[in-house]
Design a protein around this motif. Structure first.
Motif, PDB file in Angstrom:
ATOM      1  N   TYR A  31       0.758  -1.042   0.565  1.00  0.00           N
ATOM      2  CA  TYR A  31       0.238  -0.293  -0.350  1.00  0.00           C
ATOM      3  C   TYR A  31       1.012   1.233  -0.361  1.00  0.00           C
ATOM      4  O   TYR A  31       0.485   2.445  -0.448  1.00  0.00           O
ATOM      5  CB  TYR A  31      -1.369   0.100   1.069  1.00  0.00           C
ATOM      6  CG  TYR A  31      -2.072   1.064   1.109  1.00  0.00           C
ATOM      7  CD1 TYR A  31      -3.382   0.580   0.448  1.00  0.00           C
ATOM      8  CD2 TYR A  31      -2.083   2.212   1.907  1.00  0.00           C
ATOM      9  CE1 TYR A  31      -4.323   1.738   0.476  1.00  0.00           C
ATOM     10  CE2 TYR A  31      -3.024   2.936   1.562  1.00  0.00           C
ATOM     11  CZ  TYR A  31      -4.211   2.804   1.190  1.00  0.00           C
ATOM     12  OH  TYR A  31      -4.933   3.909   1.392  1.00  0.00           O
ATOM     13  N   ASP A  69      -9.473  -0.871  11.035  1.00  0.00           N
ATOM     14  CA  ASP A  69      -9.491  -0.311   9.261  1.00  0.00           C
ATOM     15  C   ASP A  69      -8.022  -0.501   8.938  1.00  0.00           C
ATOM     16  O   ASP A  69      -7.543   0.676   9.475  1.00  0.00           O
ATOM     17  CB  ASP A  69     -10.677   0.792   9.182  1.00  0.00           C
ATOM     18  CG  ASP A  69     -10.719   1.352   7.544  1.00  0.00           C
ATOM     19  OD1 ASP A  69     -10.268   0.634   7.116  1.00  0.00           O
ATOM     20  OD2 ASP A  69     -11.338   2.157   7.450  1.00  0.00           O
ATOM     21  N   VAL A 122      -6.916   0.159   6.391  1.00  0.00           N
ATOM     22  CA  VAL A 122      -7.064   1.825   5.703  1.00  0.00           C
ATOM     23  C   VAL A 122      -6.786   2.973   6.079  1.00  0.00           C
ATOM     24  O   VAL A 122      -6.013   3.803   5.439  1.00  0.00           O
ATOM     25  CB  VAL A 122      -7.634   1.383   4.441  1.00  0.00           C
ATOM     26  CG1 VAL A 122      -7.960   2.755   3.253  1.00  0.00           C
ATOM     27  CG2 VAL A 122      -7.771   0.014   3.447  1.00  0.00           C
ATOM     28  N   ASP A 123      -7.987   3.244   6.967  1.00  0.00           N
ATOM     29  CA  ASP A 123      -6.919   4.153   7.778  1.00  0.00           C
ATOM     30  C   ASP A 123      -6.129   4.437   8.767  1.00  0.00           C
ATOM     31  O   ASP A 123      -5.535   5.399   8.532  1.00  0.00           O
ATOM     32  CB  ASP A 123      -8.598   4.298   8.593  1.00  0.00           C
ATOM     33  CG  ASP A 123      -8.178   5.564   9.843  1.00  0.00           C
ATOM     34  OD1 ASP A 123      -8.339   6.750   9.188  1.00  0.00           O
ATOM     35  OD2 ASP A 123      -8.695   5.271  10.980  1.00  0.00           O
ATOM     36  N   ALA A 128      -3.517   3.514   7.168  1.00  0.00           N
ATOM     37  CA  ALA A 128      -2.480   3.399   6.247  1.00  0.00           C
ATOM     38  C   ALA A 128      -1.996   4.957   5.966  1.00  0.00           C
ATOM     39  O   ALA A 128      -1.296   5.724   5.749  1.00  0.00           O
ATOM     40  CB  ALA A 128      -2.416   2.401   5.354  1.00  0.00           C
ATOM     41  N   GLU A 129      -3.225   4.959   5.785  1.00  0.00           N
ATOM     42  CA  GLU A 129      -3.970   6.490   5.180  1.00  0.00           C
ATOM     43  C   GLU A 129      -3.653   8.202   6.401  1.00  0.00           C
ATOM     44  O   GLU A 129      -2.953   8.651   6.312  1.00  0.00           O
ATOM     45  CB  GLU A 129      -4.755   7.000   5.086  1.00  0.00           C
ATOM     46  CG  GLU A 129      -5.712   6.174   3.828  1.00  0.00           C
ATOM     47  CD  GLU A 129      -5.600   6.693   2.638  1.00  0.00           C
ATOM     48  OE1 GLU A 129      -5.207   7.583   2.376  1.00  0.00           O
ATOM     49  OE2 GLU A 129      -5.161   6.236   1.260  1.00  0.00           O
TER      50      GLU A 129
END
Length: 120
Positions: free
Chosen positions: A41, A82, A84-85, A87-88
């Protein structure tokens, strides 16, 4: 920069990346698999062409996973519910290298310019 580095590339960066990969490989599961997924990612959305920034990001990421593994912190506590959260949020700490951040800034500037020109 030596002639070899011009032809082959940055030796130090390659050495640091190999060390990073060895550190990830040494992690127990599920930290290892999670590290590989997060790396994918980050590599796709992270530092763009800035190799030094990418190496810093990866080093910080594997350090976090190593600390979590050592403390036996469950992955859902380490990364949250989460991924993705997580990683962001992680990538937001390195905005200067992100191609996405640059594109977001460019989009905002383009829209602002269009609005300003339309209001004249």
């Amino acid at each position: 920069m030596s002639i070899f580095e011009k032809i082959i590339g940055d030796f130090e960066g390659k050495r640091q990346y190999r060390e990073y990969k060895a550190r990830v490989k040494a992690l127990p599961e599920p930290y290892r698999a999670s590290g590989a997924a997060l790396e994918r990612y980050v590599m796709n959305l992270g530092a763009g062409n800035d190799t030094a920034m990418l190496l810093t990001m990866l080093d910080d990421l594997v350090t976090l996973l190593e600390q979590g593994a050592e403390a036996r912190t469950p992955m859902h506590e380490l990364l949250g519910d989460d991924a993705v959260d997580f990683a962001e949020t992680f990538l937001a700490n390195y905005p200067q290298g992100s191609w996405i951040s640059k594109e977001r800034a460019r989009l905002n500037a383009s829209i602002a310019k269009a609005v300003a020109e339309g209001e004249r």
